[in-house]
Design a protein around this motif. Sequence first.
Motif, PDB file in Angstrom:
ATOM      1  N   GLU A 142       0.847  -1.191   0.000  1.00 42.04           N
ATOM      2  CA  GLU A 142       0.000   0.000   0.000  1.00 42.04           C
ATOM      3  C   GLU A 142       0.881   1.239   0.000  1.00 42.04           C
ATOM      4  O   GLU A 142       1.797   1.356   0.810  1.00 42.04           O
ATOM      5  CB  GLU A 142      -0.913  -0.007   1.234  1.00 42.04           C
ATOM      6  CG  GLU A 142      -1.832  -1.221   1.274  1.00 42.04           C
ATOM      7  CD  GLU A 142      -2.705  -1.257   2.532  1.00 42.04           C
ATOM      8  OE1 GLU A 142      -3.743  -1.931   2.490  1.00 42.04           O
ATOM      9  OE2 GLU A 142      -2.330  -0.615   3.552  1.00 42.04           O
ATOM     10  N   VAL A 143       0.600   2.138  -0.898  1.00 41.23           N
ATOM     11  CA  VAL A 143       1.424   3.339  -1.053  1.00 41.23           C
ATOM     12  C   VAL A 143       0.751   4.520  -0.369  1.00 41.23           C
ATOM     13  O   VAL A 143      -0.472   4.577  -0.250  1.00 41.23           O
ATOM     14  CB  VAL A 143       1.682   3.610  -2.553  1.00 41.23           C
ATOM     15  CG1 VAL A 143       0.412   4.084  -3.259  1.00 41.23           C
ATOM     16  CG2 VAL A 143       2.811   4.608  -2.747  1.00 41.23           C
ATOM     17  N   TRP A 144       1.577   5.430   0.060  1.00 41.57           N
ATOM     18  CA  TRP A 144       1.081   6.585   0.814  1.00 41.57           C
ATOM     19  C   TRP A 144       0.480   7.643  -0.113  1.00 41.57           C
ATOM     20  O   TRP A 144       1.117   8.028  -1.104  1.00 41.57           O
ATOM     21  CB  TRP A 144       2.216   7.206   1.632  1.00 41.57           C
ATOM     22  CG  TRP A 144       1.821   8.423   2.400  1.00 41.57           C
ATOM     23  CD1 TRP A 144       2.127   9.717   2.101  1.00 41.57           C
ATOM     24  CD2 TRP A 144       1.049   8.464   3.594  1.00 41.57           C
ATOM     25  NE1 TRP A 144       1.598  10.564   3.028  1.00 41.57           N
ATOM     26  CE2 TRP A 144       0.921   9.820   3.964  1.00 41.57           C
ATOM     27  CE3 TRP A 144       0.429   7.487   4.399  1.00 41.57           C
ATOM     28  CZ2 TRP A 144       0.223  10.220   5.087  1.00 41.57           C
ATOM     29  CZ3 TRP A 144      -0.266   7.908   5.517  1.00 41.57           C
ATOM     30  CH2 TRP A 144      -0.368   9.259   5.861  1.00 41.57           C
ATOM     31  N   PHE A 145      -0.740   8.046   0.193  1.00 46.00           N
ATOM     32  CA  PHE A 145      -1.367   9.141  -0.555  1.00 46.00           C
ATOM     33  C   PHE A 145      -1.534  10.338   0.365  1.00 46.00           C
ATOM     34  O   PHE A 145      -2.410  10.332   1.237  1.00 46.00           O
ATOM     35  CB  PHE A 145      -2.738   8.708  -1.104  1.00 46.00           C
ATOM     36  CG  PHE A 145      -2.656   8.040  -2.435  1.00 46.00           C
ATOM     37  CD1 PHE A 145      -2.780   8.778  -3.608  1.00 46.00           C
ATOM     38  CD2 PHE A 145      -2.420   6.676  -2.532  1.00 46.00           C
ATOM     39  CE1 PHE A 145      -2.680   8.166  -4.844  1.00 46.00           C
ATOM     40  CE2 PHE A 145      -2.321   6.063  -3.760  1.00 46.00           C
ATOM     41  CZ  PHE A 145      -2.453   6.799  -4.932  1.00 46.00           C
ATOM     42  N   LYS A 155      -4.083  11.131   3.335  1.00 52.57           N
ATOM     43  CA  LYS A 155      -3.383  10.805   4.582  1.00 52.57           C
ATOM     44  C   LYS A 155      -3.543   9.328   4.940  1.00 52.57           C
ATOM     45  O   LYS A 155      -3.809   8.949   6.084  1.00 52.57           O
ATOM     46  CB  LYS A 155      -3.897  11.658   5.733  1.00 52.57           C
ATOM     47  CG  LYS A 155      -3.538  13.129   5.582  1.00 52.57           C
ATOM     48  CD  LYS A 155      -3.758  13.879   6.868  1.00 52.57           C
ATOM     49  CE  LYS A 155      -3.227  15.296   6.787  1.00 52.57           C
ATOM     50  NZ  LYS A 155      -3.698  16.043   5.570  1.00 52.57           N
ATOM     51  N   THR A 156      -3.403   8.521   3.917  1.00 50.56           N
ATOM     52  CA  THR A 156      -3.572   7.093   4.157  1.00 50.56           C
ATOM     53  C   THR A 156      -2.825   6.288   3.104  1.00 50.56           C
ATOM     54  O   THR A 156      -2.378   6.810   2.087  1.00 50.56           O
ATOM     55  CB  THR A 156      -5.071   6.722   4.146  1.00 50.56           C
ATOM     56  OG1 THR A 156      -5.213   5.350   4.469  1.00 50.56           O
ATOM     57  CG2 THR A 156      -5.679   6.944   2.776  1.00 50.56           C
ATOM     58  N   TYR A 157      -2.675   5.006   3.398  1.00 49.08           N
ATOM     59  CA  TYR A 157      -2.060   4.088   2.438  1.00 49.08           C
ATOM     60  C   TYR A 157      -3.149   3.447   1.587  1.00 49.08           C
ATOM     61  O   TYR A 157      -4.196   3.067   2.096  1.00 49.08           O
ATOM     62  CB  TYR A 157      -1.299   2.984   3.180  1.00 49.08           C
ATOM     63  CG  TYR A 157      -0.054   3.443   3.888  1.00 49.08           C
ATOM     64  CD1 TYR A 157       1.170   3.502   3.221  1.00 49.08           C
ATOM     65  CD2 TYR A 157      -0.083   3.772   5.239  1.00 49.08           C
ATOM     66  CE1 TYR A 157       2.324   3.895   3.872  1.00 49.08           C
ATOM     67  CE2 TYR A 157       1.063   4.165   5.906  1.00 49.08           C
ATOM     68  CZ  TYR A 157       2.266   4.225   5.223  1.00 49.08           C
ATOM     69  OH  TYR A 157       3.402   4.608   5.881  1.00 49.08           O
ATOM     70  N   ARG A 158      -2.877   3.332   0.296  1.00 46.68           N
ATOM     71  CA  ARG A 158      -3.835   2.690  -0.613  1.00 46.68           C
ATOM     72  C   ARG A 158      -3.171   1.556  -1.386  1.00 46.68           C
ATOM     73  O   ARG A 158      -2.009   1.652  -1.794  1.00 46.68           O
ATOM     74  CB  ARG A 158      -4.378   3.716  -1.630  1.00 46.68           C
ATOM     75  CG  ARG A 158      -5.097   4.915  -1.017  1.00 46.68           C
ATOM     76  CD  ARG A 158      -6.359   4.526  -0.268  1.00 46.68           C
ATOM     77  NE  ARG A 158      -7.267   3.731  -1.067  1.00 46.68           N
ATOM     78  CZ  ARG A 158      -8.296   4.243  -1.738  1.00 46.68           C
ATOM     79  NH1 ARG A 158      -8.547   5.527  -1.704  1.00 46.68           N
ATOM     80  NH2 ARG A 158      -9.076   3.445  -2.445  1.00 46.68           N
ATOM     81  N   GLU A 159      -3.922   0.520  -1.593  1.00 50.74           N
ATOM     82  CA  GLU A 159      -3.388  -0.658  -2.283  1.00 50.74           C
ATOM     83  C   GLU A 159      -2.813  -0.308  -3.660  1.00 50.74           C
ATOM     84  O   GLU A 159      -3.445   0.384  -4.462  1.00 50.74           O
ATOM     85  CB  GLU A 159      -4.509  -1.691  -2.467  1.00 50.74           C
ATOM     86  CG  GLU A 159      -4.049  -2.890  -3.273  1.00 50.74           C
ATOM     87  CD  GLU A 159      -5.204  -3.814  -3.673  1.00 50.74           C
ATOM     88  OE1 GLU A 159      -6.282  -3.738  -3.062  1.00 50.74           O
ATOM     89  OE2 GLU A 159      -4.990  -4.601  -4.610  1.00 50.74           O
TER      90      GLU A 159
END
Length: 422
Positions: free
Chosen positions: A335-338, A342-346
């Motif tokens: 999961e990469v940081w967006f 302010k969260t990680y997304r697959e």
Amino acid sequence: MLDINLLRNNLNEIQNNLQKRGFDFDVKAFEKIDSKRKKLQIQTESLQEKSNILAKEIAQEKNQAVKDSKLKDAKKISNDLKEIKTNLDGALNDLNNFLLEIPNLLSEDVPEGKSEESNKIIYEKGIIPKFSFEIKDHQQLGELSNGINFEESVTIAKSRFVVLRNEMAKLHRALSQYMLDTHTENGYEEIYVPYLVNKNSLEGTGQLPKFEEDSFKISNEEMYLIPTAEVPVSNIYRNKILNSDELPISYVAHTPCFRREAGSYGKDTRGIIRQHQFEKVELVKFVHPEDSETELDNLTKDAEAILTNLNLPFRKVILCSGDTGFSSSKTYDLEVWFPSQKTYREISSCSNFKDFQSRRMKIRIKQSKENILCHTINGSGLAVGRTLAAIIENYQTEKGSIMVPDVLIDYMGGTKELNLPR
RNA sequence: GGAGAGGUGGCUGAGUGGUUGAAAGCGCUCCCCUGCUAAGGGAGUAUGUGGUAAUCCUGCAUCGAGGGUUCGAAUCCCUCCCUCUCCGCCA
């Protein structure tokens, strides 16, 4: 598909395992279907045996009277066979359909849980960027210089499609080139495959029959747009027997992916995170069953390397029982940081399917005594559109431009910064 | 798209209604022979699925796929898929 003999002999164990992912395995229904099948199969086959024997006798019979009487018997058996065979076909069909709907067994180390909230973080890597200005999301940044355009794509197609322009389109291309080059350097063979596949292929990897509504189907042919390169690449060896000395086989393919995203209305409507069409670089491995655990780790590391090299902060999680996909026995998500969310997304999903897919596809490994099913593993390395979005957000500057990650500068023809406001 | 030819085991290839799951050759595995190598001799060598938990034993199915005719189909008939050759079209 699960091993039917395993099912017959370990019913409760399997029921418990499937329960963890929220799947109710109907033991009674299974036993009923299987015993019906057994009864009919034994009947049919013994009748066939009789018929075969009679046919041979008729061929050699010299006495016409005896021959006529045998012909009469054979005729009757043949008629009986027709009827019972229809019943058997029905029973076998029922059994097969029942089996096709059962998800894979989970690995021991999959944490229990109902939804993605129970996924377990294994580690976080990279440094989350701190911005001293008010940040924009990737859609805003993309639209600043018309690098991302959603109005045009709606005109051309409909919502959940995108038009990329100019340097944005180029960065998008640069990303897939970079991913392909990196993976081929790491021992994956690059492979180009059809984007339309037949029904058998989708059944082989497990998208059908259960997830029909997720795929785009061609209306004038029995063909489907691929939802992922996993489908065409994995099916390369359908009905084949591999030699163990050629394993592991590792492929990397860059394809568009088409998904209807039925069931996700209202989700991720902003930006290019969830589209009907997106590019993905996919890693696929065919491995010996003994190696599948370590090969999953290897493949996941290869996918991680892209994020590391792009200097994107990410984390690795292991999906919990309820979140693990239908065909998978164990899945790591990257999961990469967006920053805008302010969260990680697959951005990548790496799974070990064990023999679940290869049983459906009939991919075996040649062995001296008895051939065995191979194990399949695959994962994104990476989803290109989402990687593009992550770069745009993580590499943004105060003036709204986007710095090009070091490893991509050559692929961008030396450009180090793009999207400069005009 | 039109015309023709064809799809048989890991490969080549025989087989046009009756012990043909399939000749023969190549390849492969094991054994024997042989200073080494080469050559030779012998045996074995498809897949799936049942009866079994299982070895053994044994049944059934499978000659591109699916139907049909027949007591019996690799062999005859129908539909579809694919390959090759020629023509047309196209990138």
